[in-house]
Design a protein around this motif. Sequence first.
Motif, PDB file in Angstrom:
ATOM      1  N   SER A  15     -18.009  -7.221  -7.160  1.00 32.44           N
ATOM      2  CA  SER A  15     -17.221  -7.815  -6.076  1.00 32.44           C
ATOM      3  C   SER A  15     -15.732  -7.851  -6.433  1.00 32.44           C
ATOM      4  O   SER A  15     -14.881  -7.632  -5.563  1.00 32.44           O
ATOM      5  N   LYS A  16     -15.407  -8.082  -7.700  1.00 33.38           N
ATOM      6  CA  LYS A  16     -13.999  -8.083  -8.114  1.00 33.38           C
ATOM      7  C   LYS A  16     -13.415  -6.673  -8.103  1.00 33.38           C
ATOM      8  O   LYS A  16     -12.259  -6.474  -7.740  1.00 33.38           O
ATOM      9  N   VAL A  17     -14.222  -5.699  -8.496  1.00 32.46           N
ATOM     10  CA  VAL A  17     -13.757  -4.315  -8.463  1.00 32.46           C
ATOM     11  C   VAL A  17     -13.497  -3.893  -7.022  1.00 32.46           C
ATOM     12  O   VAL A  17     -12.453  -3.328  -6.704  1.00 32.46           O
ATOM     13  N   LYS A  18     -14.436  -4.183  -6.133  1.00 31.28           N
ATOM     14  CA  LYS A  18     -14.297  -3.797  -4.717  1.00 31.28           C
ATOM     15  C   LYS A  18     -13.059  -4.430  -4.092  1.00 31.28           C
ATOM     16  O   LYS A  18     -12.368  -3.817  -3.291  1.00 31.28           O
ATOM     17  N   GLU A  19     -12.762  -5.663  -4.479  1.00 27.88           N
ATOM     18  CA  GLU A  19     -11.618  -6.372  -3.910  1.00 27.88           C
ATOM     19  C   GLU A  19     -10.284  -5.789  -4.357  1.00 27.88           C
ATOM     20  O   GLU A  19      -9.297  -5.848  -3.627  1.00 27.88           O
ATOM     21  N   HIS A  20     -10.225  -5.206  -5.547  1.00 25.89           N
ATOM     22  CA  HIS A  20      -8.954  -4.731  -6.112  1.00 25.89           C
ATOM     23  C   HIS A  20      -8.947  -3.223  -6.371  1.00 25.89           C
ATOM     24  O   HIS A  20      -8.221  -2.752  -7.241  1.00 25.89           O
ATOM     25  N   LEU A  21      -9.721  -2.479  -5.595  1.00 23.57           N
ATOM     26  CA  LEU A  21      -9.877  -1.044  -5.837  1.00 23.57           C
ATOM     27  C   LEU A  21      -9.054  -0.206  -4.869  1.00 23.57           C
ATOM     28  O   LEU A  21      -9.071  -0.432  -3.659  1.00 23.57           O
ATOM     29  N   LEU A  22      -8.369   0.769  -5.414  1.00 22.05           N
ATOM     30  CA  LEU A  22      -7.714   1.812  -4.633  1.00 22.05           C
ATOM     31  C   LEU A  22      -8.575   3.054  -4.759  1.00 22.05           C
ATOM     32  O   LEU A  22      -8.804   3.549  -5.865  1.00 22.05           O
ATOM     33  N   ILE A  23      -9.085   3.532  -3.627  1.00 18.27           N
ATOM     34  CA  ILE A  23      -9.898   4.753  -3.610  1.00 18.27           C
ATOM     35  C   ILE A  23      -8.987   5.885  -3.160  1.00 18.27           C
ATOM     36  O   ILE A  23      -8.441   5.843  -2.056  1.00 18.27           O
ATOM     37  N   SER A  45       0.211  -2.667  -4.834  1.00 18.23           N
ATOM     38  CA  SER A  45      -0.583  -3.543  -3.983  1.00 18.23           C
ATOM     39  C   SER A  45      -0.696  -2.922  -2.594  1.00 18.23           C
ATOM     40  O   SER A  45       0.079  -2.049  -2.225  1.00 18.23           O
ATOM     41  N   CYS A  46      -1.659  -3.404  -1.843  1.00 20.61           N
ATOM     42  CA  CYS A  46      -1.891  -2.894  -0.490  1.00 20.61           C
ATOM     43  C   CYS A  46      -0.785  -3.396   0.440  1.00 20.61           C
ATOM     44  O   CYS A  46      -0.503  -4.597   0.455  1.00 20.61           O
ATOM     45  N   PRO A  47      -0.164  -2.519   1.223  1.00 20.87           N
ATOM     46  CA  PRO A  47       0.887  -2.972   2.138  1.00 20.87           C
ATOM     47  C   PRO A  47       0.335  -3.818   3.290  1.00 20.87           C
ATOM     48  O   PRO A  47       1.080  -4.564   3.906  1.00 20.87           O
ATOM     49  N   ASN A  48      -0.961  -3.738   3.528  1.00 18.47           N
ATOM     50  CA  ASN A  48      -1.568  -4.476   4.637  1.00 18.47           C
ATOM     51  C   ASN A  48      -2.030  -5.870   4.214  1.00 18.47           C
ATOM     52  O   ASN A  48      -1.637  -6.867   4.792  1.00 18.47           O
ATOM     53  N   CYS A  49      -2.881  -5.958   3.192  1.00 20.51           N
ATOM     54  CA  CYS A  49      -3.472  -7.247   2.800  1.00 20.51           C
ATOM     55  C   CYS A  49      -2.839  -7.840   1.540  1.00 20.51           C
ATOM     56  O   CYS A  49      -3.206  -8.928   1.121  1.00 20.51           O
ATOM     57  N   ARG A  50      -1.916  -7.125   0.915  1.00 14.96           N
ATOM     58  CA  ARG A  50      -1.185  -7.573  -0.273  1.00 14.96           C
ATOM     59  C   ARG A  50      -2.061  -7.754  -1.516  1.00 14.96           C
ATOM     60  O   ARG A  50      -1.657  -8.386  -2.482  1.00 14.96           O
ATOM     61  N   THR A  51      -3.263  -7.219  -1.503  1.00 17.63           N
ATOM     62  CA  THR A  51      -4.127  -7.275  -2.680  1.00 17.63           C
ATOM     63  C   THR A  51      -3.565  -6.356  -3.756  1.00 17.63           C
ATOM     64  O   THR A  51      -3.207  -5.217  -3.474  1.00 17.63           O
ATOM     65  N   ASP A  52      -3.475  -6.857  -4.977  1.00 18.72           N
ATOM     66  CA  ASP A  52      -2.988  -6.012  -6.066  1.00 18.72           C
ATOM     67  C   ASP A  52      -4.115  -5.090  -6.529  1.00 18.72           C
ATOM     68  O   ASP A  52      -5.267  -5.488  -6.583  1.00 18.72           O
ATOM     69  N   PHE A  53      -3.745  -3.861  -6.838  1.00 16.07           N
ATOM     70  CA  PHE A  53      -4.713  -2.875  -7.296  1.00 16.07           C
ATOM     71  C   PHE A  53      -4.859  -2.983  -8.812  1.00 16.07           C
ATOM     72  O   PHE A  53      -3.892  -2.839  -9.547  1.00 16.07           O
ATOM     73  N   ARG A  54      -6.076  -3.233  -9.261  1.00 13.46           N
ATOM     74  CA  ARG A  54      -6.381  -3.294 -10.688  1.00 13.46           C
ATOM     75  C   ARG A  54      -7.244  -2.121 -11.119  1.00 13.46           C
ATOM     76  O   ARG A  54      -7.358  -1.836 -12.309  1.00 13.46           O
ATOM     77  N   TYR A  55      -7.876  -1.468 -10.129  1.00 13.87           N
ATOM     78  CA  TYR A  55      -8.793  -0.356 -10.389  1.00 13.87           C
ATOM     79  C   TYR A  55      -8.441   0.791  -9.455  1.00 13.87           C
ATOM     80  O   TYR A  55      -7.953   0.582  -8.353  1.00 13.87           O
ATOM     81  N   ILE A  56      -8.730   1.993  -9.908  1.00 21.55           N
ATOM     82  CA  ILE A  56      -8.550   3.169  -9.065  1.00 21.55           C
ATOM     83  C   ILE A  56      -9.736   4.102  -9.281  1.00 21.55           C
ATOM     84  O   ILE A  56     -10.245   4.224 -10.401  1.00 21.55           O
TER      85      ILE A  56
END
Length: 100
Positions: A15-23, A45-56
Amino acid sequence: MSEKLLRVYKPFDLSKVKEHLLIYGDLSGQCSHCQNMDVKLEMVSCPNCRTDFRYIAFRNVQHHMPKIVNINLNRQDLTIIDYDDFSRTLGAKKAEDFFK
């Protein structure tokens, strides 16, 4: 000595990976948290929801190997995960939750 990339298996909270993942696909990325499309590789980070990307994760690793090498050198804040492993594990988790 020449360094090469190797896969490493480590436990992660899905769940943490899915929340901070850039595909990342062929031309652009997608935020896994809000499904926002056209996210650039350089964004932290996502320009829409501002979530920081920790995984790609890259949909096609072979086509993006130079980008992966560059991320390892310049973006130590990102953990590269295998997209196939992620999607297969996510599907299994959804099926498991459905039958509970």
